[in-house]
Motif scaffolding. Structure first.
Motif, short mmCIF file in Angstrom:
data_model
loop_
_atom_site.label_atom_id
_atom_site.label_comp_id
_atom_site.label_asym_id
_atom_site.label_seq_id
_atom_site.Cartn_x
_atom_site.Cartn_y
_atom_site.Cartn_z
N GLU A 37 27.28 43.84 5.44
CA GLU A 37 28.42 42.91 5.22
C GLU A 37 29.83 43.51 5.53
OE1 GLU A 37 26.25 42.96 2.98
OE2 GLU A 37 24.83 41.46 3.57
N ILE A 38 29.91 44.64 4.93
CA ILE A 38 31.23 45.31 5.23
C ILE A 38 31.20 46.26 6.48
CG2 ILE A 38 32.63 46.90 4.05
CD1 ILE A 38 31.59 45.79 1.32
N ALA A 39 30.15 46.82 6.74
CA ALA A 39 30.35 48.17 7.81
C ALA A 39 30.21 47.49 9.16
CB ALA A 39 29.07 48.85 7.51
N ILE A 40 29.55 46.32 9.56
CA ILE A 40 29.37 45.76 10.72
C ILE A 40 30.74 45.15 11.21
CG2 ILE A 40 28.48 44.24 12.25
CD1 ILE A 40 25.72 44.75 10.93
N PRO A 41 31.26 44.24 10.32
CA PRO A 41 32.81 43.55 10.85
C PRO A 41 33.81 44.51 11.11
CG PRO A 41 31.68 42.22 9.02
CD PRO A 41 31.00 43.72 9.32
N THR A 42 33.76 45.73 9.95
CA THR A 42 34.69 46.56 10.27
C THR A 42 34.67 47.22 11.60
OG1 THR A 42 34.85 47.03 7.92
CG2 THR A 42 35.97 48.68 9.04
N ALA A 43 33.35 47.94 11.97
CA ALA A 43 33.07 48.50 13.24
C ALA A 43 33.47 47.62 14.41
CB ALA A 43 31.75 49.00 13.38
N LEU A 44 33.58 46.33 14.30
CA LEU A 44 33.49 45.34 15.36
C LEU A 44 35.13 45.09 15.37
CD1 LEU A 44 31.13 42.75 14.89
CD2 LEU A 44 31.10 44.42 16.63
N LEU A 45 35.85 45.14 14.31
CA LEU A 45 37.20 45.19 14.39
C LEU A 45 37.89 46.50 14.98
CD1 LEU A 45 38.44 43.51 10.79
CD2 LEU A 45 38.60 42.69 13.22
N ILE A 46 37.27 47.45 14.98
CA ILE A 46 37.64 48.77 15.55
C ILE A 46 37.51 48.82 16.95
CG2 ILE A 46 37.40 51.38 15.56
CD1 ILE A 46 36.92 51.33 12.72
N VAL A 47 35.95 48.10 17.27
CA VAL A 47 35.78 48.29 18.87
C VAL A 47 36.52 47.32 19.80
CG1 VAL A 47 33.79 47.79 20.06
CG2 VAL A 47 33.50 49.22 18.26
N PHE A 48 37.01 45.92 19.13
CA PHE A 48 37.29 44.93 19.83
C PHE A 48 38.89 44.95 19.67
CE2 PHE A 48 32.98 43.04 19.67
CZ PHE A 48 32.56 43.17 20.89
N ASP A 49 39.57 44.45 20.65
CA ASP A 49 40.97 44.12 20.69
C ASP A 49 41.17 42.64 20.40
OD1 ASP A 49 43.67 44.33 20.87
OD2 ASP A 49 43.78 44.64 22.96
N ILE A 50 41.37 42.05 19.37
CA ILE A 50 41.26 40.70 19.14
C ILE A 50 42.83 40.40 19.06
CG2 ILE A 50 40.80 38.80 17.62
CD1 ILE A 50 38.46 40.56 16.79
N ARG A 51 43.47 39.41 20.12
CA ARG A 51 44.62 38.98 20.05
C ARG A 51 44.73 37.36 19.99
NH1 ARG A 51 46.79 42.69 25.01
NH2 ARG A 51 46.34 44.74 23.91
N PRO A 52 45.22 36.91 19.07
CA PRO A 52 45.49 35.51 18.92
C PRO A 52 46.95 35.31 19.55
CG PRO A 52 45.63 36.38 16.65
CD PRO A 52 45.27 37.48 17.63
N ARG A 53 46.75 34.13 20.41
CA ARG A 53 48.19 33.63 20.92
C ARG A 53 48.35 32.21 20.75
NH1 ARG A 53 48.22 34.87 27.02
NH2 ARG A 53 45.94 34.14 26.64
N ARG A 54 49.61 31.77 20.45
CA ARG A 54 49.85 30.45 20.41
C ARG A 54 50.09 29.87 21.62
NH1 ARG A 54 54.37 29.01 16.58
NH2 ARG A 54 55.88 29.11 18.12
N CYS A 55 49.64 28.73 22.14
CA CYS A 55 50.12 28.21 23.35
C CYS A 55 51.07 27.08 23.13
CB CYS A 55 48.89 27.69 23.81
SG CYS A 55 47.90 28.96 24.55
N ARG A 56 51.99 26.94 24.00
CA ARG A 56 53.03 26.07 23.85
C ARG A 56 52.87 25.12 25.21
NH1 ARG A 56 57.69 30.03 22.60
NH2 ARG A 56 56.90 30.86 20.52
N ARG A 57 52.99 23.77 25.09
CA ARG A 57 53.15 22.95 26.15
C ARG A 57 54.21 23.32 27.19
NH1 ARG A 57 51.51 17.11 25.34
NH2 ARG A 57 50.62 16.85 27.39
N ARG A 58 53.78 23.52 28.51
CA ARG A 58 54.56 23.80 29.47
C ARG A 58 54.62 22.51 30.37
NH1 ARG A 58 51.77 29.44 30.90
NH2 ARG A 58 52.39 30.55 29.08
N VAL A 59 56.12 22.15 30.68
CA VAL A 59 56.32 21.15 31.43
C VAL A 59 56.56 21.39 32.87
CG1 VAL A 59 57.63 19.01 31.51
CG2 VAL A 59 57.01 20.05 29.33
#
Length: 59
Positions: A37-59
């Motif tokens: 439960e600790i090892a696998i999520p930590t390895a995935l955070l190292i392997v993947f580049d996770i970028r949350p982006r906030r979208c705004r409404r474009r007119v």
């Protein structure tokens, strides 16, 4: 253009050397009897580049 409201999350693989380091770290942690439960999520955070982006409404 498109209308986007909310948050999008981009999940991409990092460069190959960092992917190998993350995979090796995850395998070593499981081999050393660390809880999965600790090892696998930590390895995935190292392997993947996770970028949350906030979208705004474009007119």
């Amino acid at each position: 253009m498109f209308a986007c409201i909310g948050v999008t999350v981009d999940i991409l693989l990092r460069d190959l050397p960092i992917v190998l380091i993350g995979a090796a770290g995850g395998v070593f942690a499981v081999w050393a009897n660390a809880p999965a439960e600790i090892a696998i999520p930590t390895a995935l955070l190292i392997v993947f580049d996770i970028r949350p982006r906030r979208c705004r409404r474009r007119v």
